[in-house]
Design a protein around this motif. Structure first.
Motif, PDB file in Angstrom:
ATOM      1  N   LEU A  17     -11.715  -2.075  -3.775  1.00 26.83           N
ATOM      2  CA  LEU A  17     -12.440  -3.191  -3.163  1.00 26.83           C
ATOM      3  C   LEU A  17     -13.940  -3.074  -3.401  1.00 26.83           C
ATOM      4  CD1 LEU A  17     -12.330  -5.729  -1.431  1.00 26.83           C
ATOM      5  CD2 LEU A  17     -12.429  -4.263   0.587  1.00 26.83           C
TER       6      LEU A  17
ATOM      7  N   TYR B 169      -7.616   1.964  -1.935  1.00 28.47           N
ATOM      8  CA  TYR B 169      -7.856   0.542  -1.697  1.00 28.47           C
ATOM      9  C   TYR B 169      -9.343   0.281  -1.480  1.00 28.47           C
ATOM     10  CZ  TYR B 169      -7.663  -4.038   0.525  1.00 28.47           C
ATOM     11  OH  TYR B 169      -7.873  -5.354   0.841  1.00 28.47           O
ATOM     12  N   ASP B 170      -9.970   1.091  -0.655  1.00 27.25           N
ATOM     13  CA  ASP B 170     -11.399   0.929  -0.382  1.00 27.25           C
ATOM     14  C   ASP B 170     -12.233   1.058  -1.652  1.00 27.25           C
ATOM     15  OD1 ASP B 170     -10.800   0.568   2.300  1.00 27.25           O
ATOM     16  OD2 ASP B 170     -11.298   2.633   2.858  1.00 27.25           O
TER      17      ASP B 170
ATOM     18  N   GLN C 214      -5.196   4.138   1.652  1.00 27.33           N
ATOM     19  CA  GLN C 214      -6.387   3.404   2.077  1.00 27.33           C
ATOM     20  C   GLN C 214      -7.676   3.799   1.357  1.00 27.33           C
ATOM     21  OE1 GLN C 214      -5.913   0.507   3.822  1.00 27.33           O
ATOM     22  NE2 GLN C 214      -3.903   1.279   3.214  1.00 27.33           N
TER      23      GLN C 214
ATOM     24  N   ASP D 211       0.833  -1.208   0.000  1.00 28.07           N
ATOM     25  CA  ASP D 211       0.000   0.000   0.000  1.00 28.07           C
ATOM     26  C   ASP D 211       0.869   1.260   0.000  1.00 28.07           C
ATOM     27  OD1 ASP D 211      -1.753  -2.079   0.519  1.00 28.07           O
ATOM     28  OD2 ASP D 211      -2.953  -0.929   1.920  1.00 28.07           O
TER      29      ASP D 211
ATOM     30  N   PRO E  55     -14.631  -6.654  -5.586  1.00 29.74           N
ATOM     31  CA  PRO E  55     -14.188  -7.423  -4.424  1.00 29.74           C
ATOM     32  C   PRO E  55     -13.439  -8.703  -4.795  1.00 29.74           C
ATOM     33  CG  PRO E  55     -16.591  -7.096  -4.382  1.00 29.74           C
ATOM     34  CD  PRO E  55     -16.062  -6.495  -5.651  1.00 29.74           C
ATOM     35  N   SER E  56     -13.575  -9.160  -6.025  1.00 25.97           N
ATOM     36  CA  SER E  56     -12.920 -10.397  -6.435  1.00 25.97           C
ATOM     37  C   SER E  56     -11.407 -10.241  -6.558  1.00 25.97           C
ATOM     38  CB  SER E  56     -13.487 -10.888  -7.774  1.00 25.97           C
ATOM     39  OG  SER E  56     -13.103 -10.021  -8.824  1.00 25.97           O
ATOM     40  N   PHE E  57     -10.880  -9.016  -6.497  1.00 30.76           N
ATOM     41  CA  PHE E  57      -9.431  -8.874  -6.629  1.00 30.76           C
ATOM     42  C   PHE E  57      -8.699  -9.481  -5.427  1.00 30.76           C
ATOM     43  CE2 PHE E  57      -9.604  -5.186  -3.850  1.00 30.76           C
ATOM     44  CZ  PHE E  57      -8.319  -5.085  -3.322  1.00 30.76           C
ATOM     45  N   LEU E  58      -9.400  -9.769  -4.343  1.00 29.51           N
ATOM     46  CA  LEU E  58      -8.780 -10.393  -3.187  1.00 29.51           C
ATOM     47  C   LEU E  58      -8.703 -11.914  -3.333  1.00 29.51           C
ATOM     48  CD1 LEU E  58     -10.450  -8.370  -0.303  1.00 29.51           C
ATOM     49  CD2 LEU E  58      -8.118  -8.150  -1.175  1.00 29.51           C
ATOM     50  N   ASP E  59      -9.406 -12.486  -4.322  1.00 28.23           N
ATOM     51  CA  ASP E  59      -9.415 -13.946  -4.512  1.00 28.23           C
ATOM     52  C   ASP E  59      -8.115 -14.437  -5.091  1.00 28.23           C
ATOM     53  OD1 ASP E  59     -11.978 -13.982  -3.548  1.00 28.23           O
ATOM     54  OD2 ASP E  59     -12.906 -13.933  -5.534  1.00 28.23           O
TER      55      ASP E  59
END
Length: 82
Positions: free
Chosen positions: A74, A70-71, A67, A16, A78-82
């Protein structure tokens, strides 16, 4: 780091933080080019630059500044965290 004819490199204690330093460096370069295109830029006083660096140049400031981006990412995907 500015690599002549190759772009920018940044580092940080977190991804980050490194991302924020890259974003802010790119924006700073754009501002510099616009200022030079408009005429001769007036340099910032050394004392002002040192104060600004001490207030905004820490690893925590870099992480914290990223941040909201990032928020937003997201929220959009949200699938970028998979």
């Amino acid at each position: 780091m500015i690599l002549q004819n190759h772009g920018l490199l940044t580092v940080g204690q977190t991804v980050d933080e490194a991302a924020w330093w890259f974003i802010t460096m790119e924006r700073t370069c754009q501002s510099q080019l616009l200022a030079e295109a408009a005429g001769t830029p007036i340099p910032i006083r050394h004392e002002s630059a040192k104060l600004t660096a001490s207030q905004t140049g820490s690893p925590l400031a870099g992480w914290f500044s990223y941040q909201p981006i990032y928020d937003k990412v997201l929220e959009r995907d949200p699938s970028f965290l998979d």
